[in-house]
Structures are given as structure tokens and as C-alpha cells.
Scaffold this active site. Structure first.
Site, PDB file in Angstrom:
ATOM      1  CG  MET A 325      -2.566  -4.269   5.718  1.00 55.10           C
ATOM      2  SD  MET A 325      -4.169  -5.010   6.106  1.00 55.10           S
ATOM      3  CE  MET A 325      -5.273  -3.646   5.810  1.00 55.10           C
ATOM      4  CB  VAL A 402       7.214  -1.211   7.371  1.00 54.33           C
ATOM      5  CG1 VAL A 402       7.502  -2.657   7.060  1.00 54.33           C
ATOM      6  CG2 VAL A 402       8.225  -0.283   6.727  1.00 54.33           C
ATOM      7  CB  SER A 430      -3.499   1.258  11.309  1.00 53.06           C
ATOM      8  OG  SER A 430      -2.271   0.610  11.318  1.00 53.06           O
ATOM      9  CG  HIS A 451      -7.313   2.594   8.525  1.00 51.41           C
ATOM     10  ND1 HIS A 451      -7.920   2.637   9.755  1.00 51.41           N
ATOM     11  CD2 HIS A 451      -6.411   1.577   8.594  1.00 51.41           C
ATOM     12  CE1 HIS A 451      -7.404   1.694  10.529  1.00 51.41           C
ATOM     13  NE2 HIS A 451      -6.491   1.038   9.846  1.00 51.41           N
ATOM     14  CE1 TYR A 660     -21.798  -2.227   6.971  1.00 49.18           C
ATOM     15  CE2 TYR A 660     -21.469   0.110   6.606  1.00 49.18           C
ATOM     16  CZ  TYR A 660     -22.238  -1.023   6.463  1.00 49.18           C
ATOM     17  OH  TYR A 660     -23.429  -0.943   5.801  1.00 49.18           O
TER      18      TYR A 660
HETATM   19  N1  LIG Z   1      -1.924  -5.745   9.250  1.00 46.97           N
HETATM   20  C1  LIG Z   1      -2.967  -5.067   9.680  1.00 46.97           C
HETATM   21  O1  LIG Z   1      -3.813  -5.578  10.420  1.00 46.97           O
HETATM   22  C2  LIG Z   1      -3.184  -3.669   9.211  1.00 46.97           C
HETATM   23  C3  LIG Z   1      -4.485  -3.114   9.240  1.00 46.97           C
HETATM   24  C4  LIG Z   1      -4.677  -1.821   8.765  1.00 46.97           C
HETATM   25  C5  LIG Z   1      -3.595  -1.090   8.295  1.00 46.97           C
HETATM   26  N2  LIG Z   1      -2.343  -1.643   8.306  1.00 46.97           N
HETATM   27  C6  LIG Z   1      -1.233  -0.819   7.797  1.00 46.97           C
HETATM   28  O2  LIG Z   1      -0.875  -1.267   6.498  1.00 46.97           O
HETATM   29  C7  LIG Z   1       0.508  -1.059   6.284  1.00 46.97           C
HETATM   30  C8  LIG Z   1       1.167  -2.346   5.848  1.00 46.97           C
HETATM   31  O3  LIG Z   1       0.987  -3.319   6.852  1.00 46.97           O
HETATM   32  P1  LIG Z   1       1.157  -4.887   6.592  1.00 46.97           P
HETATM   33  O4  LIG Z   1       0.597  -5.559   7.756  1.00 46.97           O
HETATM   34  O5  LIG Z   1       0.670  -5.208   5.250  1.00 46.97           O
HETATM   35  O6  LIG Z   1       2.759  -5.002   6.619  1.00 46.97           O
HETATM   36  P2  LIG Z   1       3.686  -6.114   5.987  1.00 46.97           P
HETATM   37  O7  LIG Z   1       4.933  -6.085   6.767  1.00 46.97           O
HETATM   38  O8  LIG Z   1       2.969  -7.392   5.810  1.00 46.97           O
HETATM   39  O9  LIG Z   1       3.995  -5.556   4.528  1.00 46.97           O
HETATM   40  C9  LIG Z   1       4.764  -4.443   4.246  1.00 46.97           C
HETATM   41  C10 LIG Z   1       5.381  -4.654   2.857  1.00 46.97           C
HETATM   42  O10 LIG Z   1       5.946  -3.438   2.432  1.00 46.97           O
HETATM   43  C11 LIG Z   1       7.128  -3.734   1.744  1.00 46.97           C
HETATM   44  N3  LIG Z   1       7.949  -2.519   1.661  1.00 46.97           N
HETATM   45  C12 LIG Z   1       8.731  -1.981   2.613  1.00 46.97           C
HETATM   46  N4  LIG Z   1       9.301  -0.849   2.117  1.00 46.97           N
HETATM   47  C13 LIG Z   1       8.855  -0.684   0.861  1.00 46.97           C
HETATM   48  C14 LIG Z   1       9.091   0.276  -0.176  1.00 46.97           C
HETATM   49  N5  LIG Z   1       9.937   1.291   0.013  1.00 46.97           N
HETATM   50  N6  LIG Z   1       8.438   0.133  -1.337  1.00 46.97           N
HETATM   51  C15 LIG Z   1       7.632  -0.901  -1.530  1.00 46.97           C
HETATM   52  N7  LIG Z   1       7.381  -1.845  -0.607  1.00 46.97           N
HETATM   53  C16 LIG Z   1       7.993  -1.742   0.576  1.00 46.97           C
HETATM   54  C17 LIG Z   1       7.734  -4.862   2.506  1.00 46.97           C
HETATM   55  O11 LIG Z   1       8.654  -5.586   1.710  1.00 46.97           O
HETATM   56  C18 LIG Z   1       6.487  -5.692   2.833  1.00 46.97           C
HETATM   57  O12 LIG Z   1       6.220  -6.650   1.837  1.00 46.97           O
HETATM   58  C19 LIG Z   1       1.034  -0.478   7.574  1.00 46.97           C
HETATM   59  O13 LIG Z   1       1.055   0.923   7.490  1.00 46.97           O
HETATM   60  C20 LIG Z   1       0.027  -0.935   8.602  1.00 46.97           C
HETATM   61  O14 LIG Z   1      -0.039  -0.091   9.731  1.00 46.97           O
HETATM   62  C21 LIG Z   1      -2.139  -2.908   8.723  1.00 46.97           C
END
Ligand SMILES: NC(=O)c1ccc[n+]([C@@H]2O[C@H](COP(=O)([O-])OP(=O)(O)OC[C@H]3O[C@@H](n4cnc5c(N)ncnc54)[C@H](O)[C@@H]3O)[C@@H](O)[C@H]2O)c1
Length: 715
Positions: A325, A402, A430, A451, A660
Site C-alpha cells: 500500500m 502493518v 482497513s 483508506h 468505486y
Molecule cells: N493490502 C491491502 O489490500 C490493503 C488494502 C487497504 C488497506 N491496507 C492497510 O494498509 C496497511 C499496510 O498494508 P500492506 O498490505 O501495505 O502491508 P505490507 O506488509 O506490504 O507493508 C507494511 C510495511 O510497513 C513497514 N513498517 C513496519 N513498521 C514500520 C514502521 N515503524 N515505520 C515504517 N515502516 C514500517 C514494513 O517494513 C512493510 O514494508 C495496513 O494497515 C493494511 O491493513 C491494506
């Protein structure tokens, strides 16, 4: 002055030439509303009555030429009876035809976009000159209808059947240069030379140097293709266009059928064919939904604009977490012109985020949508970092680390200490409550949810979540930033799942129930795809990730135990426990192979069927109709609850959020319009038939009240 109205003026220029100028008072654009149409009638009559006029040029007093019909008038208009509608349509067409039949040459100067009725006005003239940057087209099919002011009659007679079908069936906007190539316009000129060019043309026609009558003639006659040529052109096009549009969008094919039916008629009879077909389409629920969608979108844009007044400028943004994301958010921000710091705690995280952005930008360059210099610029606008060094200059921070409340609270508190007092903090969580995360902050008023959906560059929605303490400035700034990123922001209040996921999980609840009755998930996917969803629920689960779905489901069960509590083991549980996480690890409901282009391709996997046997509670026969109702009733009822609970402010926003955010079938208009289209009372009665399935299927008291009072969500 020959005519002076509120939308049109006709004034004498020189040597018998008059200028008919569209300039709708009190509006920023010209459009064909009732008033304009009436005034066009009067203008044409005035020109006709004045024997001294030798030629006419048509111009616009706005930046646009004419954007099209006034769509806000459609809903009421289309409620008229078929006969009234056809008669009204033919009456309007007589104005265009009378203009076309003026005994003097006419030249239209197209200075800006001329779409729908606006372009049909241009087609009624003898000559068309267009400014280099202007665009023309007939986008009516996007609203579930087709051109109704002579577009299906004149365009094929001007640019040929094949070209006309392509323009009308795709609804696309065409650049000036392309329009010239097919002969839709006679000349392309620089904007400041447009009027001069129009005058020059009309003078040459008046002098007899150009034969305007010969130019006009083909528009009055039948199409110049013999029977075999016609069959080739129309039958091939119908097959191709039907395949492209799909069975749920009839307008493009109906347009071709009308052109075909009218091909051997002269103009006036052909216009009757057009009018009859137009009215048929105008009465479909598809048109009603698509027009409703357009109006909802306008309402959304208007709302987003109101936030502009309170929004702070975002010159520099930051994203925390460079994962799936975070990387997507950085790409989107940079490519739309807002530089962004991208912080992660892992070097490889940053590298992955940068690689992803470079890949996406590279694709745009490859497709010719971006210049290589722009790509370098956008890449430079993403500034990777492992420290908070520059955060003092940042206007908004999007947290995308995360999905863990404790980690997020720590990270948010940390970043709050290094940014300015007025910097906005936004979490891309999310599932976690914005009010809960806000508890870790000293300035919760500066905090909101933002979001995004995966993949960020593709998905048009951003939910902006207003927490209990979020300030108007925080909400407004986040809305403005989302808009600047090219997204459609919708402001919602805090609750588990916010709007979109809160509504999506009950839909999956219906899916679970079907699987519990031993219904084959491939069949369910097929039925729901036929219903109009871009993918069925099993496939969608695999694409989103079974682990993500599993986690989300637990959060929702905790938030709304009365109806979303999990009873016994579900399909998601058994898949999760068997480490079948979906596309990401190659197996979920389906198994995934890589196709020739390197894309995942789903195939059936007997192991998945074996696992699902364990969750069948009872074998039940269901019809396809049942499958739709099992899935759609919980989704619709939860949308109703979101509206009643004030999670979302208006029905329009709720429906647009679903379209959307999760690809709700646009031709059905959204969950609330879907209820409207069934009828609120009928929908309640339908839900009651499924009452034994549990609370997800129980209508709210207020909805029963609406049913009793004959109320609707729209209009
Ligand atoms: N993947 C999806 O479909 C989706 C959709 C909507 C929202 N989200 C939300 O987005 C957020 C991220 O999800 P993602 O899928 O990108 O996860 P991801 O695991 O791909 O990425 C998370 C990143 O955060 C980094 N990180 C962890 N702790 C950190 C810190 N203290 N400072 C800086 N970076 C740090 C990690 O190294 C990693 O690169 C979550 O809250 C998730 O719920 C995800």
C-alpha cells in the site's frame, strides 16, 4: 441584434453574415437544457424570417462549446409516456433539421468540448471548424442511452458507417486531429484563429467558391452503401460490440441497430427510427441506474469541492511503510504532482516500494501515456528515507505500516513528535477503529483515516474516516489530497469496516451460508459474475487474500456480533488453516498457474473441494435466484444500516462507495438503487422469505417503515 435570449444571441456581423452565439447566463458551461432548446427554436425562426441573411456562423461564449444535454432534466423527462417522449424528441429534432435546412450556408466554430447534443448541433451545420485542443464525441451510451438529436442519423452520413459506429458505440471523446482524419470536421485551427476561419469558410460558401448545398445533401439522403456492404458493416459490428459491451449494457448495440434500420431512409424518416429506439432505451433500468450514477458522481464532486475552502495546502506528503500500500500511495502521489517522503524501517521494504513505482511508471511510458522525462520527475518526487529527518516540512503523513493496533499507535505517536503542529496524520488502516488509534495522540483533532484500496493506482475510491475528534481541517485536507491524487474521496464516520468493508463482509456472510448448504463455489462465482460483479466471491477472496479476509471477518464479528458472529467453522477458516491464502501463495478456492503472459490463471483444484466438504452443515438445493438473494440481501441491508447509522451521509455516497470501492455492477446503480429498482416493499418481502438464515437478512424497522409509506432512497 436579431435575437437575444438567456442562452443564445444572434447578431449581425458584416455583409449579411450573422453569429449565433451559445452563452448560457449564470452557468459556467453551455448545455442543452429546455431553455436553450426553446431559444434555439426561436433563433432559427428569426434567422429564417430575415431574408437579408446570407450566412451563419455558430460560436460559444464559454470555454466549452456545448457539453451536452442537461442530464439533471433526464430523470423527470424519461418518466413521460412513450408517445410523449417520442413526440418531444421529434419536436426537438425539427429544430436541428430546420437549422440544417436554412437557405444559407452555416459554419460551426467548435472552440472547446462539444459532446452529445452539443456535437449533434455541430453535425446539423454545413461546415465544422475546430480549435486544436477541442474534443468532440457522442458519449450517450455511457448513460445507457444513445444519441437522440440526430447523431445516429447524421454521423454515419458524414463520416461513414464504420467510423460512426466506433464513435457512437465507444462513446469516446475524439481529439481534433482524429476528427479531421475521418472527416467529422473540415478544418483544425489554432484557438485564436477559429472565428476568422469560420468567417472565411462562410464567405467562400456565400460567394459560391464552396458548394454548401452539395456538402449538405448526403445528410438528407440514405446511407451510400449497397445491401451487401451494409450487411458486412452492421452484422460484424453488432457481434463485436455486443462482445465488448456485454449483455448488461444494451445501448451500444441498439445504436447500431438503429443506424441499420434507418440506413435506407432519408433524414426525416431516419430520425423517427432514432426517436423510437431512443425512447426504448430511456425507459430501461440500466439507463435509470447509469444516469443516477452520473448524478451521484456530480453530487460527490460538489461535496468534495466544498471541503476545498477549509483544506490546507499539501505541498509535501509522507508515507510510513513502503509495502504494497505504501509503495502504491507514494507512486500515486508523486505521479500526480505531490512529492512524498517514503519511510520504512527496512532497506528492502524501501527498495520494493521504489521498484513497484518504477514498474508502474515504466508501463505508462511504454503505453505512451507519459513522457520519459515525466517518469524521471515522478521517481525523483519519491524520496526514500529510513529516518524522520525531513518530517518537519511535511503537510500530511499517511501511515501504512502493518495492520496491528499497537504498532500503529506507537508509530503514529512517534511521528506526531517530529511533525509540525498543523500536520495532518492519516491512517490507511482497513479495520482498526480511528477513535482507538487517536487515543495514542496528543493532537487527535489532526488525525483521520485515509483508506485506500488495493491496487492503489487502479482503485478509484478513498474512504476518508472522520473520527470523533477529527477537525474539519483534517478531514478537508485529506479529501483535497485524495482528489489531487486523482481519487474519489467519500467521507464516512468511524465504525468497524467503515463503509465498504462493513458492507462487503455481510455479502461474504451470504457466501458462507451457501457453502454451508453444499453449493459449488464455481457455480456461485458464475452466477454472481453474470449478475454483473467483476469477479465472483470465491475468486475475490483469493485475490484479496484469505488471510486478509479471515482477519477482517474476525474484526467485523467482534464489532457486530448480533449478525456477523461466526458460527462454527467456515470456508475461510479451513482455507486459512490449510495455508491456502489465495493468489499470493498459489492456492485458495482455486489453484493458480502462471499463464503465457506471466499473469496468474485460476484452475480448479480437487483439494479445495475436499476441504470444503467438512463445512457443509446440510445439503440444500438452491436456484440461481436464491444464490443472488443469499448474497445481495445482506449487502443491501448493511448498506441501509450504514445510512441509518450515519456512517455515510447520503444514499448517493453509499452507492458510489460500493461502485468505486468494490466494483458493484454500475448498471444496477448501487445497493440502495438496487433496492429501489426492486421496490422497497418488495425487497422487504423478499428478505423476509430468507429470514431463517439469520439477522443479516432481517430488514431494519426504518426500512419496514419506508416500505409501508411507499418511500424510496432516490427521488
Ligand atoms: N493490502 C491491502 O489490500 C490493503 C488494502 C487497504 C488497506 N491496507 C492497510 O494498509 C496497511 C499496510 O498494508 P500492506 O498490505 O501495505 O502491508 P505490507 O506488509 O506490504 O507493508 C507494511 C510495511 O510497513 C513497514 N513498517 C513496519 N513498521 C514500520 C514502521 N515503524 N515505520 C515504517 N515502516 C514500517 C514494513 O517494513 C512493510 O514494508 C495496513 O494497515 C493494511 O491493513 C491494506
Amino acid at each position: 441584434m436579431i435575437y437575444e435570449g438567456k442562452a443564445i444571441t444572434v447578431k449581425a456581423l458584416e455583409s449579411g453574415i450573422v453569429e449565433l452565439n451559445f452563452d448560457l447566463k449564470g452557468e459556467s458551461v453551455n448545455k442543452f437544457n429546455r431553455l436553450t432548446l426553446n431559444e434555439l427554436r426561436q433563433s432559427v425562426d428569426a434567422i429564417k424570417a430575415d431574408g437579408s441573411i446570407k450566412g451563419v456562423i455558430v460560436t460559444s461564449g464559454k470555454d466549452v462549446f456545448i457539453v451536452g444535454a442537461d442530464i439533471t432534466e433526464f430523470t423527470d423527462n424519461f418518466k413521460l409516456s412513450d408517445e410523449e417522449l417520442v413526440a418531444g424528441n421529434l419536436e426537438a429534432n425539427r429544430i436541428f433539421s430546420d437549422f440544417e435546412d436554412l437557405p444559407v450556408p452555416t459554419v460551426v466554430a467548435i472552440n472547446g468540448i462539444a459532446l452529445g447534443g452539443g456535437f449533434e448541433m455541430c453535425l446539423a451545420g454545413d461546415y465544422r471548424v475546430i480549435s486544436e485542443s477541442a474534443k468532440i464525441g457522442l458519449p450517450e451510451v455511457k448513460l445507457g442511452i444513445y444519441p437522440g438529436f440526430g447523431g445516429t442519423v447524421r454521423l454515419p452520413r458524414v463520416i461513414g458507417v464504420d467510423n460512426a459506429i466506433e464513435w457512437i458505440a465507444s462513446g469516446k471523446e475524439n481529439r481534433a486531429a482524429d476528427a479531421l482524419k475521418v472527416g467529422a470536421v473540415d478544418a483544425v485551427v489554432k484557438a485564436d484563429k477559429l472565428k476568422e476561419a469560420a468567417l472565411d469558410l462562410v464567405k467562400r460558401a456565400i460567394s459560391g467558391e464552396l458548394d454548401y448545398k452539395a456538402k449538405r445533401q448526403p445528410k438528407l439522403e440514405k446511407i451510400k452503401l449497397n445491401a451487401i456492404e451494409q450487411m458486412m458493416a452492421f452484422e460484424t459490428a453488432k457481434g463485436f460490440v455486443a462482445g465488448q459491451a456485454g449483455p448488461n449494457y444494451p445501448a451500444p448495440v441498439e445504436a447500431i441497430k438503429s443506424i441499420q434500420k434507418a440506413a435506407n431512409f432519408g433524414r426525416d424518416k431516419a430520425l423517427e427510427v432514432e426517436a423510437n429506439g431512443f425512447v426504448k432505451l430511456a425507459k430501461t433500468s440500466v439507463a435509470e441506474s447509469l444516469i443516477g450514477l452520473f448524478l451521484n458522481d456530480q453530487e460527490l464532486k460538489k461535496k468534495a469541492k466544498q471541503y476545498d475552502e477549509v483544506a490546507q495546502d499539501v505541498k509535501l506528503a509522507a508515507v510510513l511503510g513502503a509495502g504494497i500500500m505504501g509503495g502504491g500511495i507514494a507512486y500515486q502521489s508523486a505521479s500526480k504532482g505531490t512529492p512524498i517522503l517514503m519511510k520504512d524501517i527496512r532497506e528492502e521494504g524501501i527498495q520494493m516500494g521504489l521498484n513497484e513505482a518504477a514498474k508502474l511508471l515504466g508501463k505508462r511510458v511504454e503505453k505512451g501515456r507519459m513522457k520519459p522525462e515525466k517518469m524521471a520527475e515522478a521517481l525523483n518526487a519519491i524520496r526514500p528515507t529510513m529516518s524522520y529527518g525531513d518530517f518537519g516540512n511535511v503537510d500530511i503523513v499517511v501511515e501504512a505500516v502493518v495492520e496491528n493496533p499497537k504498532v500503529k499507535q506507537i508509530v503514529l505517536a512517534e511521528v506526531e513528535d517530529v511533525v509540525r503542529e498543523d500536520t495532518i496524520l492519516a491512517s490507511n488502516t482497513s479495520t482498526i477503529s480511528i477513535n482507538l488509534l487517536a487515543k495514542a495522540l496528543k493532537r487527535p483533532e489532526n488525525f483521520v483515516g485515509m483508506h485506500f484500496f488495493n491496487p492503489v493506482h487502479m482503485m478509484p475510491l478513498v474512504e476518508v474516516i472522520r473520527g470523533e475528534k477529527s477537525s474539519d481541517a483534517a478531514v478537508a485536507t485529506t479529501v483535497a489530497y485524495a482528489k489531487k491524487m486523482g481519487k474519489n474521496p467519500i467521507v464516512v464516520n468511524d465504525c468497524p469496516g467503515f463503509l465498504v468493508n462493513r458492507v462487503l463482509f455481510p455479502y461474504f456472510g451470504g457466501f458462507s451460508k451457501l457453502l454451508g448448504f453444499g453449493v459449488d463455489f464455481v457455480r456461485i462465482d458464475k452466477v454472481m459474475e453474470k449478475f454483473g460483479w467483476p469477479m465472483g466471491p470465491a475468486y475475490l477472496s483469493d485475490v484479496v487474500g484469505i488471510d486478509t479476509g479471515h482477519h477482517g471477518r474476525d474484526v467485523m464479528a467482534e464489532g457486530f456480533p448480533d449478525r456477523m458472529a461466526v458460527e462454527g467453522k467456515t470456508a475461510v477458516d479451513v482455507m486459512y488453516e490449510a495455508n491456502r491464502l489465495g493468489q499470493k501463495n498459489g492456492k485458495g478456492f482455486y489453484a493458480y498457474e502462471t499463464d503465457k503472459r506471466g499473469k496468474p490463471k485460476k484452475v480448479s483444484d480437487p483439494q479445495a473441494y475436499e476441504l470444503l466438504k467438512s463445512i457443509v452443515v446440510e445439503q440444500r438445493e438452491v436456484t440461481d435466484e436464491d444464490i443472488i438473494n443469499f448474497m445481495m440481501i445482506p449487502l443491501c441491508l448493511e448498506t441501509v444500516r450504514c445510512l441509518e447509522d450515519g456512517i455515510v451521509e447520503t444514499a448517493a455516497e453509499a452507492d458510489m462507495g460500493l461502485i468505486y470501492g468494490i466494483g458493484f455492477p454500475p448498471f444496477r446503480g448501487g445497493a440502495l438503487r438496487y433496492i429501489d429498482s426492486i421496490g422497497v416493499a418488495e425487497f422487504v418481502a423478499l428478505a423476509d422469505k430468507y429470514a431463517d438464515l439469520g439477522a443479516l437478512y432481517h430488514p431494519t424497522a426504518k426500512l419496514r417503515e419506508m416500505a409501508k409509506n411507499g418511500q424510496k432512497f432516490f427521488g
